[in-house]
Design a protein around this motif. Structure first.
Motif, PDB file in Angstrom:
ATOM      1  N   LYS A  27      56.806  23.870  14.038  1.00 49.73           N
ATOM      2  CA  LYS A  27      56.479  24.669  13.048  1.00 49.73           C
ATOM      3  C   LYS A  27      57.061  26.013  13.134  1.00 49.73           C
ATOM      4  O   LYS A  27      56.778  26.799  14.200  1.00 49.73           O
ATOM      5  CB  LYS A  27      54.858  24.723  13.146  1.00 49.73           C
ATOM      6  CG  LYS A  27      54.076  25.296  12.243  1.00 49.73           C
ATOM      7  CD  LYS A  27      54.219  24.682  10.894  1.00 49.73           C
ATOM      8  CE  LYS A  27      53.187  25.059   9.675  1.00 49.73           C
ATOM      9  NZ  LYS A  27      53.067  24.162   8.568  1.00 49.73           N
ATOM     10  N   VAL A  28      57.650  26.574  11.961  1.00 53.98           N
ATOM     11  CA  VAL A  28      57.938  28.003  11.801  1.00 53.98           C
ATOM     12  C   VAL A  28      57.116  28.731  10.970  1.00 53.98           C
ATOM     13  O   VAL A  28      56.842  28.301   9.802  1.00 53.98           O
ATOM     14  CB  VAL A  28      59.467  27.974  11.514  1.00 53.98           C
ATOM     15  CG1 VAL A  28      59.973  29.322  11.271  1.00 53.98           C
ATOM     16  CG2 VAL A  28      60.313  27.047  12.063  1.00 53.98           C
ATOM     17  N   THR A  72      63.452  23.151   8.171  1.00 50.49           N
ATOM     18  CA  THR A  72      62.100  22.845   7.953  1.00 50.49           C
ATOM     19  C   THR A  72      61.841  22.757   6.436  1.00 50.49           C
ATOM     20  O   THR A  72      62.439  23.053   5.697  1.00 50.49           O
ATOM     21  CB  THR A  72      61.623  24.009   8.464  1.00 50.49           C
ATOM     22  OG1 THR A  72      61.821  25.330   7.467  1.00 50.49           O
ATOM     23  CG2 THR A  72      61.379  24.511   9.864  1.00 50.49           C
ATOM     24  N   ASN A  73      60.824  21.977   6.285  1.00 50.04           N
ATOM     25  CA  ASN A  73      60.493  21.648   4.937  1.00 50.04           C
ATOM     26  C   ASN A  73      59.374  22.554   4.327  1.00 50.04           C
ATOM     27  O   ASN A  73      59.472  23.639   4.700  1.00 50.04           O
ATOM     28  CB  ASN A  73      59.508  20.215   4.961  1.00 50.04           C
ATOM     29  CG  ASN A  73      58.352  20.302   5.647  1.00 50.04           C
ATOM     30  OD1 ASN A  73      57.768  21.380   5.769  1.00 50.04           O
ATOM     31  ND2 ASN A  73      57.678  19.072   6.188  1.00 50.04           N
ATOM     32  N   ALA A  74      59.121  22.333   3.088  1.00 48.85           N
ATOM     33  CA  ALA A  74      58.373  23.396   2.287  1.00 48.85           C
ATOM     34  C   ALA A  74      57.196  23.830   3.107  1.00 48.85           C
ATOM     35  O   ALA A  74      56.686  25.099   2.657  1.00 48.85           O
ATOM     36  CB  ALA A  74      57.744  22.723   0.872  1.00 48.85           C
ATOM     37  N   ASN A  75      56.423  23.175   4.098  1.00 52.56           N
ATOM     38  CA  ASN A  75      55.248  23.689   4.868  1.00 52.56           C
ATOM     39  C   ASN A  75      55.836  24.390   5.954  1.00 52.56           C
ATOM     40  O   ASN A  75      55.281  24.766   7.023  1.00 52.56           O
ATOM     41  CB  ASN A  75      54.477  22.690   5.166  1.00 52.56           C
ATOM     42  CG  ASN A  75      53.728  22.140   4.004  1.00 52.56           C
ATOM     43  OD1 ASN A  75      53.464  22.704   3.029  1.00 52.56           O
ATOM     44  ND2 ASN A  75      53.687  20.759   3.752  1.00 52.56           N
ATOM     45  N   GLY A  76      57.375  24.428   6.372  1.00 56.20           N
ATOM     46  CA  GLY A  76      57.512  25.250   7.508  1.00 56.20           C
ATOM     47  C   GLY A  76      57.857  24.224   8.787  1.00 56.20           C
ATOM     48  O   GLY A  76      57.721  24.695   9.736  1.00 56.20           O
ATOM     49  N   SER A  77      57.623  22.991   8.480  1.00 52.30           N
ATOM     50  CA  SER A  77      57.665  21.830   9.533  1.00 52.30           C
ATOM     51  C   SER A  77      59.095  21.061   9.585  1.00 52.30           C
ATOM     52  O   SER A  77      59.594  20.967   8.795  1.00 52.30           O
ATOM     53  CB  SER A  77      56.444  20.764   9.341  1.00 52.30           C
ATOM     54  OG  SER A  77      55.412  21.600   9.432  1.00 52.30           O
ATOM     55  N   ALA A  78      59.433  20.670  10.768  1.00 52.87           N
ATOM     56  CA  ALA A  78      60.487  19.614  11.060  1.00 52.87           C
ATOM     57  C   ALA A  78      60.233  18.791  12.200  1.00 52.87           C
ATOM     58  O   ALA A  78      59.250  19.117  13.223  1.00 52.87           O
ATOM     59  CB  ALA A  78      61.512  20.460  11.340  1.00 52.87           C
ATOM     60  N   SER A  79      60.850  17.644  12.455  1.00 54.94           N
ATOM     61  CA  SER A  79      60.743  16.778  13.403  1.00 54.94           C
ATOM     62  C   SER A  79      62.027  16.566  14.232  1.00 54.94           C
ATOM     63  O   SER A  79      62.968  16.567  13.592  1.00 54.94           O
ATOM     64  CB  SER A  79      60.316  15.502  12.838  1.00 54.94           C
ATOM     65  OG  SER A  79      60.128  14.507  14.125  1.00 54.94           O
ATOM     66  N   ILE A  80      61.919  17.009  15.423  1.00 54.15           N
ATOM     67  CA  ILE A  80      63.279  16.966  16.271  1.00 54.15           C
ATOM     68  C   ILE A  80      63.388  15.686  17.238  1.00 54.15           C
ATOM     69  O   ILE A  80      62.435  15.433  17.932  1.00 54.15           O
ATOM     70  CB  ILE A  80      63.157  18.111  16.953  1.00 54.15           C
ATOM     71  CG1 ILE A  80      63.228  19.521  16.105  1.00 54.15           C
ATOM     72  CG2 ILE A  80      64.634  18.140  18.029  1.00 54.15           C
ATOM     73  CD1 ILE A  80      64.089  19.761  15.275  1.00 54.15           C
ATOM     74  N   ILE A 120      57.330  28.419  16.309  1.00 52.70           N
ATOM     75  CA  ILE A 120      58.208  29.399  16.211  1.00 52.70           C
ATOM     76  C   ILE A 120      57.938  30.627  15.406  1.00 52.70           C
ATOM     77  O   ILE A 120      57.497  30.018  14.220  1.00 52.70           O
ATOM     78  CB  ILE A 120      59.712  28.858  15.666  1.00 52.70           C
ATOM     79  CG1 ILE A 120      60.150  27.841  16.780  1.00 52.70           C
ATOM     80  CG2 ILE A 120      60.727  30.142  15.604  1.00 52.70           C
ATOM     81  CD1 ILE A 120      60.136  26.514  16.756  1.00 52.70           C
ATOM     82  N   LEU A 121      57.762  31.886  15.796  1.00 57.85           N
ATOM     83  CA  LEU A 121      57.331  32.876  15.162  1.00 57.85           C
ATOM     84  C   LEU A 121      58.528  33.614  14.762  1.00 57.85           C
ATOM     85  O   LEU A 121      59.279  33.885  15.597  1.00 57.85           O
ATOM     86  CB  LEU A 121      56.282  33.763  15.790  1.00 57.85           C
ATOM     87  CG  LEU A 121      54.966  32.992  16.182  1.00 57.85           C
ATOM     88  CD1 LEU A 121      54.490  33.665  17.322  1.00 57.85           C
ATOM     89  CD2 LEU A 121      54.026  33.091  15.336  1.00 57.85           C
ATOM     90  N   LEU A 122      58.644  33.946  13.562  1.00 58.83           N
ATOM     91  CA  LEU A 122      59.656  34.859  13.025  1.00 58.83           C
ATOM     92  C   LEU A 122      59.348  36.052  12.330  1.00 58.83           C
ATOM     93  O   LEU A 122      58.399  36.016  11.642  1.00 58.83           O
ATOM     94  CB  LEU A 122      60.740  34.022  12.025  1.00 58.83           C
ATOM     95  CG  LEU A 122      61.446  32.726  12.312  1.00 58.83           C
ATOM     96  CD1 LEU A 122      62.262  32.252  11.434  1.00 58.83           C
ATOM     97  CD2 LEU A 122      62.174  33.206  13.588  1.00 58.83           C
ATOM     98  N   GLU A 123      59.809  37.192  12.889  1.00 61.60           N
ATOM     99  CA  GLU A 123      59.462  38.358  12.327  1.00 61.60           C
ATOM    100  C   GLU A 123      60.226  38.709  11.005  1.00 61.60           C
ATOM    101  O   GLU A 123      61.549  38.676  10.966  1.00 61.60           O
ATOM    102  CB  GLU A 123      59.925  39.654  13.453  1.00 61.60           C
ATOM    103  CG  GLU A 123      59.400  41.047  13.130  1.00 61.60           C
ATOM    104  CD  GLU A 123      60.096  42.128  13.958  1.00 61.60           C
ATOM    105  OE1 GLU A 123      59.841  43.290  13.724  1.00 61.60           O
ATOM    106  OE2 GLU A 123      60.418  41.802  15.207  1.00 61.60           O
TER     107      GLU A 123
END
Length: 130
Positions: A27-28, A72-80, A120-123
């Motif tokens: 999750k980003v 990431t998708n529209a919600n900021g999620s991805a599966s790895i 993941i937090l992005l500034e």
């Protein structure tokens, strides 16, 4: 005889599960500092809004060429998904980039275990400094 069949079947199921590829959620989201954290997938931040179209690159150490990239998708999620039965025993590197944000990088970290994902937090580049 019936008990022996059940034990063999149970053993086959267990071996199949043990050999399955490792898969974990990412999750980003926007944060005050760009970081990578392994946390429980039950954390409420996995359910909220996130940053779409962030590029998540995972490189497994110890095996040349094992690099996985997902957006990431529209919600900021991805599966790895990670290959191989030893995926949990190998550390990995993480790089996450999104337009308008400072990248988050972690050169080496343990692979998330079942029930754990990466937050993941992005500034934001335009964020004001305290």
């Amino acid at each position: 005889m019936r008990t022996a069949r059940w034990l063999v079947l149970l053993g086959l199921v267990a071996m199949t599960a043990a050999c399955s590829p490792v898969k974990f959620r990412v999750k980003v989201i926007e944060g005050e500092l760009s970081t990578v954290q392994a946390i429980s997938q039950n954390d409420p931040r996995f359910q909220g809004e996130g940053i779409a179209d962030a590029e998540v690159t995972i490189s497994q150490t110890g095996r040349a060429g094992d690099v996985i990239m997902r957006m990431t998708n529209a919600n900021g999620s991805a599966s790895i998904p990670l290959k191989g039965t030893g995926a949990l025993s190998r550390p990995m590197g993480v790089v996450v980039r999104a337009q308008g944000y400072l990248p988050a990088m972690r050169e080496q970290m343990p692979t998330p275990t079942p029930g754990t994902g990466l937050l993941i937090l992005l500034e934001h580049i335009g964020a004001s400094q305290p």
